[in-house]
Design an enzyme around this catalytic site. Structure first.
Site, PDB file in Angstrom:
ATOM      1  N   HIS A 158     -72.555 -23.599 -43.289  1.00 44.11           N
ATOM      2  CA  HIS A 158     -71.471 -23.014 -43.953  1.00 44.11           C
ATOM      3  C   HIS A 158     -71.401 -21.463 -43.498  1.00 44.11           C
ATOM      4  O   HIS A 158     -72.314 -21.110 -43.017  1.00 44.11           O
ATOM      5  CB  HIS A 158     -71.886 -22.837 -45.485  1.00 44.11           C
TER       6      HIS A 158
ATOM      7  N   THR B  64     -70.769 -25.586 -51.942  1.00 44.07           N
ATOM      8  CA  THR B  64     -70.876 -26.015 -52.963  1.00 44.07           C
ATOM      9  C   THR B  64     -70.299 -24.903 -54.043  1.00 44.07           C
ATOM     10  O   THR B  64     -69.438 -24.746 -54.746  1.00 44.07           O
ATOM     11  CB  THR B  64     -71.951 -26.681 -53.699  1.00 44.07           C
TER      12      THR B  64
END
Length: 416
Positions: free
Chosen positions: A390, A343
């Site tokens: 991630h 994000t």
């Protein structure tokens, strides 16, 4: 005497035994070789503070950034001269938590264990942290043009009542084989047009959650921007000196926030706790309603609460366009980012689309700062490190190169 039949049986058994011994020896040699290779590659793995293995780029001599022109590890110093490989050897480091001098080689070893960056690279990071920075306006314009080529224009960032219409379907950004219906209720959540279609901001702050913000004194600089992005509904109260008070767009990750911190919004108590948290924020609340199919039900609870509650005035729900997230993801894959973007990187991309100057605070993926002081994963809680969904180190290296190119400015130390 043995019959011919028994002779064949005995010979068969002997052959099988010999083959088993040969295969066993070959397997042992292969395992020994595999373990040797594993030892050679242990430096390419670090354990997150949760104990989960976290993938980081290989050593600078074999890094994927060799494929990126002008990477941080290109062997040149900031002024274009050859990097002085032994500059770090003249330093003596004192650990504030254990006040004894660490020899330079010991410091270099610690840095390799923590970040897989060599000592000269760390020295260059220190230079970047204090060197004057100049915005590259032409570079930012070129970056925006590249985003548009991948249909990642800021015009498509959120869903509006112009796109889509009630009854249409959209694909989830993370479950591409699944479709969601745009109901009349969801359509009512959407603004008539994007609030970002006709605006640009001179200066923006993008605030991550890294523990590097503790005692940073960056609050005044963060609040001095024209538009402030914050990621994943962080705590502000009690940290104003370091992270500021203002917010103009705050992301709400339904999986990591609503599920983990607010118990899927199942009870009235959960909802009240969530509303109390929102009272510290202003501006837009950005939510990926169509991220994961499994998250739609409790994401809808949040959307209804934000849409109807009178306890949270001056906060506007905006729902991200899943196609825009996919386009941004595809764009970054061309930059050699192999895992799903975070994000944080998505918001940085949005800021570069909207802001003439983008300043990053709290984007630091390592467990120690530039002076080897230990850091928490988040500045506001004691949560352990991230899972490997991630690659924060890859993202950090990419943003550091963008800092060097003048596309954005990273704040890597105290703001005093």
């Amino acid at each position: 005497m043995l019959t011919r039949k028994w002779t064949r049986v005995i010979l068969t058994v002997v052959v099988v035994v010999v083959l088993v011994k040969v295969c066993t020896k070959m397997r042992a040699k292969r395992e020994e070789r595999d373990f040797s290779e594993l030892d050679l590659h242990l430096s390419a793995l670090v354990r997150g503070r949760s104990g989960a293995k976290k993938r980081i780029p290989p050593d600078s001599n074999h890094t994927r950034e060799d494929n990126i022109k002008g990477s941080l590890s290109n062997g040149k110093h900031l002024n274009g001269s050859n990097l002085i490989q032994d500059s770090w050897r003249s330093r003596k480091f004192v650990n504030p938590d254990d006040p004894k001098v660490i020899d330079p080689e010991g410091e270099a070893t610690m840095w390799m264990d923590i970040t897989n960056h060599s000592a000269p690279q760390i020295e260059e990071m220190r230079a970047l942290a204090y060197k004057s920075w100049t915005a590259n306006k032409d570079g930012v314009l070129k970056f925006r043009q590249q985003l548009e080529e991948y249909k990642a224009s800021v015009m498509n960032t959120i869903l509006t009542q112009n796109n889509p219409k009630p009854g249409q379907q959209v694909r989830y950004s993370l479950n591409r084989d699944a479709l969601a219906n745009i109901t009349s209720e969801i359509f009512d959540f959407l603004p008539e047009e994007s609030p970002f279609s006709k605006v640009r901001f001179p200066k923006c702050s993008v605030v991550g959650g890294s523990g590097i913000l503790v005692n940073s004194k960056c609050g005044e600089g963060i609040d001095g921007a024209d538009f402030i992005f914050r990621c994943n509904l962080p705590d502000l109260k009690g940290f104003e000196m370091d992270v500021g008070r203002k917010s103009n767009l705050t992301t709400i990750n339904t999986v990591s926030i609503i599920a983990k911190r607010y118990n899927f919004m199942q009870t009235m108590s959960d909802s009240k706790k969530f509303i109390r948290k929102l009272q510290g924020f202003q501006g837009y609340l950005w939510m990926p309603l169509f991220g994961l199919k499994s998250g739609l039900s409790y994401s809808m609870r949040v959307a209804r609460l934000l849409h109807k509650s009178g306890d949270i005035p001056n906060r506007k729900l905006i729902i991200s366009n899943p196609e825009h997230f996919v386009a941004v993801q595809d764009f970054w894959r061309t930059k050699f980012l192999s895992t799903r973007i975070s994000t944080g990187l998505y918001v940085v991309t949005l800021a570069l689309s909207l802001c003439d100057e983008t300043n990053l605070y709290g984007f630091w993926p390592f467990s120690r700062d530039l002076n080897l002081r230990p850091l928490k994963y988040h500045y506001y809680d004691d949560l352990d490190g991230p899972l490997s969904v991630h690659s924060f180190t890859e993202e950090f290296n990419t943003m550091l190169k963008m800092h060097k190119d003048g596309l954005l400015r990273m704040h890597l130390d105290q703001c005093t």
